[in-house]
Motif scaffolding. Sequence first.
Motif, short mmCIF file in Angstrom:
data_model
loop_
_atom_site.label_atom_id
_atom_site.label_comp_id
_atom_site.label_asym_id
_atom_site.label_seq_id
_atom_site.Cartn_x
_atom_site.Cartn_y
_atom_site.Cartn_z
N GLU A 99 -72.89 -13.23 25.52
CA GLU A 99 -73.53 -13.83 23.99
C GLU A 99 -72.39 -12.72 23.27
N LYS A 105 -69.59 -12.90 15.03
CA LYS A 105 -70.06 -14.54 15.49
C LYS A 105 -69.55 -15.09 13.98
N SER A 115 -67.07 -19.55 17.88
CA SER A 115 -67.06 -18.49 19.12
C SER A 115 -67.81 -18.35 20.68
N ASP A 121 -63.74 -13.48 21.42
CA ASP A 121 -64.14 -13.53 20.39
C ASP A 121 -63.64 -11.90 19.84
#
Length: 308
Positions: A99, A105, A115, A121
């Motif tokens: 993540e 984000k 995202s 990303d």
Amino acid sequence: EDKEGIVVLKQGNPGDDALSALGFDDEIIDVSQTPNRSDFLAMHAVAHEVSAIFERKLQIEDFEGASNVGSKTKLTVNSDTDKVKQFLGKVIGKVTIKESPQWIKQALIGSGINSINNVVDISNLVMLETGQPLHFYDIDFLEKQTLSVRDDLETTVVALDNKEYEIQKGDMLIMNEDLPVGIAGIMGLGNSMIHDETRGLIIEVASFDMVRVRKTASRLGLSTESSQRFAKPMDDLAPIKAMDRAVDLLVRYADAELIEETASYGEVSYTPVEVSIQFEKINAYLGTSLTLETVMDVFERLYFEPKL
């Protein structure tokens, strides 16, 4: 992301505003781009203007030279067309898919981009910051570590949107030997995208002829974040800036290792330009009555390093 049931947040207290608890309570400046300011497709350029307008110190992280690392590489990059000024490639042998940190984000969502994961990303963030699109190939997708550009093929390809497109002579294709892997400056092909099992990647950054990209994108009906940038004048130094920033972020947020030296085709020569102008002509051209002190102050706030 749509979730059913209870969502456990990392921060916040009962009764807090939802945006605050989710970490999306920051301020967004909505900037309208005029046709003569294609540089505004790069957030770093917008930051220069905004810092000057609000008289705030410009704060951009220093990542210059971050890609000047790596062991000897077997990757080769080349172009069979003169419509490519510069073509860079770099092998990142090992990354960790996870993540993204909250600030990445927020930057993407504030710019209208969802995202996905830290590596995808990062590629999107670098494009937004520098104005330079770049492509990350899953390292296992490119069996032969070679990338080139051709514009002499007539074929049908399936892009990442799962649609077929008719390629004509004059359209630029990114090739992995005899296999097309991307419509240059517009969209990747096949299953080259980064996914949860990706173990490493190859970065592709290039400077393509804007007229050629614009014509191909228009004929194919493909208006992407990438083509919108390549179809306009771009900073000649953007490919190097994007490669530096990509490596910088991949090392910090994707545990990048087994980095190889940058493979390069073409060279962009850049010499800073010094412009001379008489003070009186500025007011005559603008129809204003600005003082010399005001003009110098504006130039300094824009980091133009003016001299009398």
